[in-house]
Write a protein that holds these residues in place. Structure first.
Motif, PDB file in Angstrom:
ATOM      1  N   PHE A 175     -27.900  36.148 -13.376  1.00 23.37           N
ATOM      2  CA  PHE A 175     -29.039  35.430 -13.956  1.00 23.37           C
ATOM      3  C   PHE A 175     -29.517  36.131 -15.224  1.00 23.37           C
ATOM      4  O   PHE A 175     -29.855  35.473 -16.211  1.00 23.37           O
ATOM      5  CB  PHE A 175     -30.169  35.323 -12.936  1.00 23.37           C
ATOM      6  N   HIS A 176     -29.532  37.457 -15.222  1.00 17.72           N
ATOM      7  CA  HIS A 176     -29.886  38.218 -16.425  1.00 17.72           C
ATOM      8  C   HIS A 176     -28.875  37.938 -17.534  1.00 17.72           C
ATOM      9  O   HIS A 176     -29.255  37.739 -18.699  1.00 17.72           O
ATOM     10  CB  HIS A 176     -29.933  39.720 -16.105  1.00 17.72           C
ATOM     11  N   TRP A 177     -27.587  37.912 -17.173  1.00 14.32           N
ATOM     12  CA  TRP A 177     -26.520  37.599 -18.131  1.00 14.32           C
ATOM     13  C   TRP A 177     -26.714  36.202 -18.716  1.00 14.32           C
ATOM     14  O   TRP A 177     -26.593  35.989 -19.929  1.00 14.32           O
ATOM     15  CB  TRP A 177     -25.180  37.703 -17.403  1.00 14.32           C
ATOM     16  N   LEU A 178     -27.069  35.240 -17.865  1.00  9.02           N
ATOM     17  CA  LEU A 178     -27.283  33.863 -18.301  1.00  9.02           C
ATOM     18  C   LEU A 178     -28.433  33.782 -19.294  1.00  9.02           C
ATOM     19  O   LEU A 178     -28.342  33.082 -20.312  1.00  9.02           O
ATOM     20  CB  LEU A 178     -27.568  32.980 -17.086  1.00  9.02           C
ATOM     21  N   ARG A 179     -29.507  34.496 -19.016  1.00 10.09           N
ATOM     22  CA  ARG A 179     -30.667  34.498 -19.913  1.00 10.09           C
ATOM     23  C   ARG A 179     -30.268  35.012 -21.300  1.00 10.09           C
ATOM     24  O   ARG A 179     -30.704  34.467 -22.318  1.00 10.09           O
ATOM     25  CB  ARG A 179     -31.798  35.348 -19.336  1.00 10.09           C
ATOM     26  N   GLU A 180     -29.468  36.057 -21.336  1.00 11.46           N
ATOM     27  CA  GLU A 180     -29.015  36.590 -22.628  1.00 11.46           C
ATOM     28  C   GLU A 180     -28.147  35.577 -23.371  1.00 11.46           C
ATOM     29  O   GLU A 180     -28.277  35.408 -24.589  1.00 11.46           O
ATOM     30  CB  GLU A 180     -28.255  37.913 -22.419  1.00 11.46           C
ATOM     31  N   LYS A 181     -27.260  34.901 -22.644  1.00  2.54           N
ATOM     32  CA  LYS A 181     -26.397  33.886 -23.263  1.00  2.54           C
ATOM     33  C   LYS A 181     -27.228  32.736 -23.816  1.00  2.54           C
ATOM     34  O   LYS A 181     -26.893  32.150 -24.853  1.00  2.54           O
ATOM     35  CB  LYS A 181     -25.390  33.354 -22.236  1.00  2.54           C
ATOM     36  N   ALA A 182     -28.316  32.405 -23.125  1.00  4.75           N
ATOM     37  CA  ALA A 182     -29.163  31.281 -23.535  1.00  4.75           C
ATOM     38  C   ALA A 182     -29.936  31.571 -24.822  1.00  4.75           C
ATOM     39  O   ALA A 182     -30.530  30.658 -25.401  1.00  4.75           O
ATOM     40  CB  ALA A 182     -30.129  30.921 -22.410  1.00  4.75           C
ATOM     41  N   LYS A 183     -29.911  32.809 -25.277  1.00  2.56           N
ATOM     42  CA  LYS A 183     -30.582  33.176 -26.528  1.00  2.56           C
ATOM     43  C   LYS A 183     -29.717  32.913 -27.760  1.00  2.56           C
ATOM     44  O   LYS A 183     -30.142  33.175 -28.881  1.00  2.56           O
ATOM     45  CB  LYS A 183     -30.994  34.657 -26.487  1.00  2.56           C
ATOM     46  N   LYS A 192     -38.969  28.068 -19.750  1.00  2.00           N
ATOM     47  CA  LYS A 192     -40.344  28.249 -20.236  1.00  2.00           C
ATOM     48  C   LYS A 192     -40.468  29.542 -21.033  1.00  2.00           C
ATOM     49  O   LYS A 192     -41.080  29.571 -22.113  1.00  2.00           O
ATOM     50  CB  LYS A 192     -41.301  28.264 -19.045  1.00  2.00           C
ATOM     51  N   GLU A 193     -39.867  30.611 -20.527  1.00  2.00           N
ATOM     52  CA  GLU A 193     -39.900  31.901 -21.223  1.00  2.00           C
ATOM     53  C   GLU A 193     -39.242  31.808 -22.597  1.00  2.00           C
ATOM     54  O   GLU A 193     -39.726  32.381 -23.576  1.00  2.00           O
ATOM     55  CB  GLU A 193     -39.167  32.971 -20.394  1.00  2.00           C
ATOM     56  N   LEU A 194     -38.113  31.096 -22.660  1.00  2.00           N
ATOM     57  CA  LEU A 194     -37.348  31.002 -23.906  1.00  2.00           C
ATOM     58  C   LEU A 194     -37.808  29.846 -24.792  1.00  2.00           C
ATOM     59  O   LEU A 194     -37.258  29.647 -25.875  1.00  2.00           O
ATOM     60  CB  LEU A 194     -35.854  30.841 -23.580  1.00  2.00           C
ATOM     61  N   GLU A 201     -43.341  18.930 -18.071  1.00  5.24           N
ATOM     62  CA  GLU A 201     -43.702  18.064 -19.197  1.00  5.24           C
ATOM     63  C   GLU A 201     -44.040  18.882 -20.437  1.00  5.24           C
ATOM     64  O   GLU A 201     -43.907  18.403 -21.566  1.00  5.24           O
ATOM     65  CB  GLU A 201     -44.859  17.130 -18.835  1.00  5.24           C
ATOM     66  N   ALA A 202     -44.463  20.136 -20.245  1.00  2.13           N
ATOM     67  CA  ALA A 202     -44.761  21.006 -21.388  1.00  2.13           C
ATOM     68  C   ALA A 202     -43.486  21.464 -22.090  1.00  2.13           C
ATOM     69  O   ALA A 202     -43.515  21.810 -23.273  1.00  2.13           O
ATOM     70  CB  ALA A 202     -45.558  22.222 -20.927  1.00  2.13           C
ATOM     71  N   MET A 203     -42.366  21.473 -21.346  1.00  2.00           N
ATOM     72  CA  MET A 203     -41.081  21.891 -21.921  1.00  2.00           C
ATOM     73  C   MET A 203     -40.309  20.713 -22.483  1.00  2.00           C
ATOM     74  O   MET A 203     -39.600  20.832 -23.477  1.00  2.00           O
ATOM     75  CB  MET A 203     -40.232  22.599 -20.863  1.00  2.00           C
ATOM     76  N   GLY A 204     -40.425  19.562 -21.805  1.00  2.00           N
ATOM     77  CA  GLY A 204     -39.621  18.401 -22.168  1.00  2.00           C
ATOM     78  C   GLY A 204     -38.319  18.395 -21.392  1.00  2.00           C
ATOM     79  O   GLY A 204     -37.796  19.458 -21.030  1.00  2.00           O
ATOM     80  N   ALA A 205     -37.792  17.197 -21.119  1.00  2.00           N
ATOM     81  CA  ALA A 205     -36.551  17.107 -20.347  1.00  2.00           C
ATOM     82  C   ALA A 205     -35.820  15.804 -20.619  1.00  2.00           C
ATOM     83  O   ALA A 205     -36.435  14.771 -20.911  1.00  2.00           O
ATOM     84  CB  ALA A 205     -36.840  17.219 -18.845  1.00  2.00           C
TER      85      ALA A 205
END
Length: 254
Positions: free
Chosen positions: A75-83, A119-121, A146-150
Motif C-alpha cells: 500500500f505504501h508502494w502504491l501511494r508512491e506510484k500514485a504520485k 483524499k490525501e493526494l 463527493e468532495a473528491m469526485g468520482a
C-alpha cells in the motif's frame, strides 16, 4: 476529439500490436486516454505507457478482485506510484460482489484505505461497483467522496441508483453495453442522466460495442457508443463528443 476515460492497454490482449494501435489513436480522433490499473502487476506497465505516450494518462489503484494482494508495504508502494505527475485519479477501486472474491471484509477495508489515499493526494476516484450498489454508495457517502469526485465506471445499475450517484455530483462511465440489445437498463439511465454527467469509456479489451461485440475492444470504437448516446438523447453526435470530452477534462483536471 474523443476522450477515452477508461482503458487497459497494458493487457496481454494488446501484446501483438500495442504500439501500432496506440500510434493510430491520435490520428483517428482520440485526444486523450486514461489507462486504468487493476492489479499490482499492472501499475508499472501503466507508468511505462504514460512515460512513452504524451496523450496517455493513468489512474492508479487496486481493483476489488485483487485487493487480497495488498498489505501495508504494498500500500505504501502504491501511494508512491500514485504520485506520478501523469496519474490523474485513484482507480479502479470499489466493491465486486458478483465474484465475491476476496471476502467482502477485505474488499471494504482496501476500498476505504484507497479512498483515504485519494483524499490525501487530492485525486478523484474511478469506481468499480458490481452487484454492490448499496454498500458502494454508503461507503462513498461515509468517506465524503463527493468532495473528491468520482466516475462510476461501466455503470451497470438502474435509474434509481443512478439518481443517487448523480445527486452527489458523480459522473457515469458509459461503454459498449449501451449498444447491446439487452442493454435496456443502461439505455434508460442514459436517457435520464444529464449529458453533463456522462463520460465515454471502452474498458478495452473488454465489452466491445455492436457491431464488434465479442471481439477485442479498443478506443476507436468509442464512436459507436457516442452515436448510440446521441440516438437515445435525440441530439447531434458532435454534441455528445464535445460535452463528454469537456466532462472528462473537468473531472481529470486536464
Amino acid at each position: 476529439m474523443i476522450f477515452e476515460t477508461h482503458a487497459h492497454y497494458e493487457d496481454e490482449a494488446f501484446d501483438i500490436d500495442r504500439e501500432e494501435l496506440l500510434d493510430r489513436l491520435p490520428k483517428e480522433g482520440i485526444e486523450y486516454v486514461v489507462n486504468v490499473s487493476s492489479g499490482i502487476e499492472t501499475v508499472d506497465k501503466i507508468t511505462q505507457l504514460m512515460d512513452k505516450y504524451s496523450y496517455i494518462y493513468g489512474a492508479i489503484g487496486i481493483h476489488p478482485g485483487s485487493s487480497m494482494d495488498l498489505d501495508e508495504e504494498r500500500f505504501h508502494w502504491l501511494r508512491e506510484k500514485a504520485k506520478h505527475p501523469k496519474n490523474l485519479a485513484i482507480g479502479e477501486i470499489g466493491l465486486d460482489y458478483y465474484w465475491d472474491t476476496p471476502d467482502r471484509k477485505t474488499q471494504k477495508n482496501w476500498f476505504v484505505r484507497q479512498m483515504e489515499m485519494a483524499k490525501e493526494l487530492e485525486l478523484p476516484l474511478v469506481i468499480h461497483s458490481r452487484d454492490a450498489a448499496n454498500d458502494t454508495f454508503g461507503m462513498m457517502k461515509e468517506a465524503k467522496a463527493e468532495a473528491m469526485g468520482a466516475i462510476i465506471h461501466c455503470f451497470g445499475y438502474g435509474v434509481e441508483q443512478a439518481k443517487q450517484y448523480l445527486n452527489m455530483g458523480f459522473y457515469l462511465g458509459i461503454g459498449g453495453v449501451i449498444t447491446f440489445t439487452n442493454g435496456r437498463k443502461l439505455k434508460e439511465v442514459v436517457e435520464y442522466a444529464p449529458l453533463e454527467q456522462l463520460v465515454l469509456e471502452t474498458d478495452c479489451p473488454y465489452l466491445a460495442p455492436v457491431p464488434h461485440r465479442g471481439k477485442r475492444n479498443n478506443s476507436l470504437y468509442l464512436t459507436y457508443i457516442a452515436k448510440e448516446i446521441a440516438r437515445i438523447k435525440n441530439m447531434d453526435y458532435e454534441t455528445v463528443v464535445k460535452v463528454t470530452s469537456d466532462n472528462a477534462k473537468r473531472f481529470y483536471r486536464l
